[in-house]
Design an enzyme around this catalytic site. Sequence first.
Site, mmCIF file in Angstrom:
data_model
loop_
_atom_site.group_PDB
_atom_site.id
_atom_site.type_symbol
_atom_site.label_atom_id
_atom_site.label_comp_id
_atom_site.label_asym_id
_atom_site.label_seq_id
_atom_site.Cartn_x
_atom_site.Cartn_y
_atom_site.Cartn_z
ATOM 1 C CG ASP A 189 24.825 3.449 -44.121
ATOM 2 O OD1 ASP A 189 24.008 2.993 -43.794
ATOM 3 O OD2 ASP A 189 25.674 3.218 -44.880
ATOM 4 C CB CYS A 203 16.879 25.181 -26.809
ATOM 5 S SG CYS A 203 18.001 23.832 -26.798
ATOM 6 C CB CYS A 256 16.790 20.663 -24.061
ATOM 7 S SG CYS A 256 16.251 20.727 -26.000
ATOM 8 C CB THR A 288 34.663 -3.720 -41.973
ATOM 9 O OG1 THR A 288 35.256 -3.345 -41.340
ATOM 10 C CG2 THR A 288 34.878 -5.461 -42.179
ATOM 11 C CG ASN A 297 28.136 1.184 -43.152
ATOM 12 O OD1 ASN A 297 29.335 1.511 -42.616
ATOM 13 N ND2 ASN A 297 27.633 0.217 -43.783
ATOM 14 C CG HIS A 314 30.880 3.326 -35.341
ATOM 15 N ND1 HIS A 314 31.885 2.858 -35.904
ATOM 16 C CD2 HIS A 314 31.872 2.519 -34.039
ATOM 17 C CE1 HIS A 314 32.694 2.249 -35.752
ATOM 18 N NE2 HIS A 314 32.877 1.775 -34.111
HETATM 19 P P1 NAD Z 1 36.487 1.824 -44.200
HETATM 20 O O1 NAD Z 1 35.818 2.975 -44.833
HETATM 21 O O2 NAD Z 1 37.294 1.884 -43.480
HETATM 22 O O3 NAD Z 1 36.708 0.435 -45.529
HETATM 23 C C1 NAD Z 1 35.390 0.568 -46.233
HETATM 24 C C2 NAD Z 1 36.360 -1.053 -46.711
HETATM 25 O O4 NAD Z 1 35.530 -1.183 -47.652
HETATM 26 C C3 NAD Z 1 37.452 -1.531 -47.538
HETATM 27 O O5 NAD Z 1 38.836 -2.177 -47.106
HETATM 28 C C4 NAD Z 1 37.491 -1.210 -48.811
HETATM 29 O O6 NAD Z 1 38.666 -3.029 -49.515
HETATM 30 C C5 NAD Z 1 36.238 -2.108 -48.778
HETATM 31 N N1 NAD Z 1 35.199 -1.999 -49.724
HETATM 32 C C6 NAD Z 1 35.145 -0.701 -50.755
HETATM 33 N N2 NAD Z 1 33.843 -0.770 -51.712
HETATM 34 C C7 NAD Z 1 33.277 -1.763 -51.671
HETATM 35 C C8 NAD Z 1 32.689 -2.643 -51.655
HETATM 36 N N3 NAD Z 1 31.798 -2.085 -53.020
HETATM 37 N N4 NAD Z 1 32.411 -3.741 -52.039
HETATM 38 C C9 NAD Z 1 32.270 -4.921 -50.814
HETATM 39 N N5 NAD Z 1 34.339 -3.303 -50.765
HETATM 40 C C10 NAD Z 1 33.892 -2.569 -50.853
HETATM 41 O O7 NAD Z 1 35.566 1.281 -43.545
HETATM 42 P P2 NAD Z 1 35.074 1.154 -41.877
HETATM 43 O O8 NAD Z 1 36.106 -0.212 -41.859
HETATM 44 O O9 NAD Z 1 33.231 0.363 -41.799
HETATM 45 O O10 NAD Z 1 35.858 2.012 -41.110
HETATM 46 C C11 NAD Z 1 35.115 3.004 -41.075
HETATM 47 C C12 NAD Z 1 34.641 4.170 -39.908
HETATM 48 O O11 NAD Z 1 33.785 4.926 -40.639
HETATM 49 C C13 NAD Z 1 33.334 2.992 -39.127
HETATM 50 O O12 NAD Z 1 33.595 3.680 -38.289
HETATM 51 C C14 NAD Z 1 31.861 3.753 -40.551
HETATM 52 O O13 NAD Z 1 31.312 4.140 -38.613
HETATM 53 C C15 NAD Z 1 32.177 4.917 -40.387
HETATM 54 N N6 NAD Z 1 31.326 5.678 -41.493
HETATM 55 C C16 NAD Z 1 30.619 4.706 -42.108
HETATM 56 C C17 NAD Z 1 30.015 5.094 -43.306
HETATM 57 C C18 NAD Z 1 28.504 4.966 -43.719
HETATM 58 O O14 NAD Z 1 27.770 4.543 -42.725
HETATM 59 N N7 NAD Z 1 27.952 4.234 -44.824
HETATM 60 C C19 NAD Z 1 30.632 5.549 -43.953
HETATM 61 C C20 NAD Z 1 32.105 5.785 -43.898
HETATM 62 C C21 NAD Z 1 32.488 6.296 -42.991
HETATM 63 ZN ZN ZN Z 2 17.110 22.166 -27.085
#
Ligand code: NAD
Ligand code: ZN
Length: 255
Positions: free
Chosen positions: A105, A151, A131, A189, A103, A120
């Site tokens: 965030d 800039c 810059c 994930t 994530n 990530h």
């Molecule tokens: P993904 O979106 O591929 O999968 C999400 C997973 O979470 C699924 O398996 C789903 O079943 C599960 N899920 C959904 N709601 C849930 C809950 N309440 N509790 C538990 N599990 C739950 O996510 P990923 O595998 O992290 O890969 C996606 C890519 O997207 C990552 O590389 C990430 O960098 C990026 N991403 C980040 C954010 C963030 O920062 N919050 C949000 C969206 C995507």
């Molecule tokens: Zn700049």
Amino acid sequence: MIALIKKVAGYLVSAGDVVALTGAGVSVESGIPPFRGKGGVWERFDPMEYASIQAFEKDPAKVWRVLLSELKRVVDKAEPNSAHKGLAKLEKIGILKTVITQNVDGLHQKAGNTDVIEIHGNFAWHRCMKCDHRTDTQSIKLDQIPPKCHCGGIFRPECVFFGEMIPLEAMWRSRQAASNCDIMLVMGTSANVQPAAYMPIIAKKSGAKIIEINTEATPLTENISDHILLGKAGEIMNLLITEIENCRQAELIID
Ligand code: NAD
Ligand code: ZN
């Protein structure tokens, strides 16, 4: 389910070194949509059209307008939920060592975890492409798209776009953490994005137990995971924390 929660709580209390690998699912209860699955961002957008470095370099205004401004609005106001808070608590009581997260965030740090490997990168900071000036995301104004530095250069988030390299140090540290843990909690994930999805395999090969927490089965569930706790990450974490507190109290009484 409660029997399994008790069993996993017992493993966690007696483990030497616990690492968590988290994905977008842990932030769903904070109002941040995942990429894949129900309600996922990719149901509406094609990742290659909006989240690749090629797309960003070709048309930064389009990527800012469609994806990044929405992400910024959501992330700016998101707060840690019970899943993040539970992981912070596990660190505080000496059970959890490291969080490896996909994530961007920043919610694990906001909840209080101190050792967070962001495979990530992150969306908490932006950098000027001309810059290199850095600014925190909340200070970025969306009154001009794409947002620009003093800039004149365009701001980009410090996260990794598709087609970019994973930061080497994050990669190296994740592999270390995965190969040295006794338990890996794999939470929210889809285990579809490499190299993150490989970390539970490294951990398993090194002898760790793999505990998944997800609302549905993943490609890891059948052959890699020892157990899956099916449900929302925040709800499962609350049950686990209660059970861990019970185990610790019982240990204190016996001592
Ligand atoms: P993904 O979106 O591929 O999968 C999400 C997973 O979470 C699924 O398996 C789903 O079943 C599960 N899920 C959904 N709601 C849930 C809950 N309440 N509790 C538990 N599990 C739950 O996510 P990923 O595998 O992290 O890969 C996606 C890519 O997207 C990552 O590389 C990430 O960098 C990026 N991403 C980040 C954010 C963030 O920062 N919050 C949000 C969206 C995507
Ligand atoms: Zn700049």
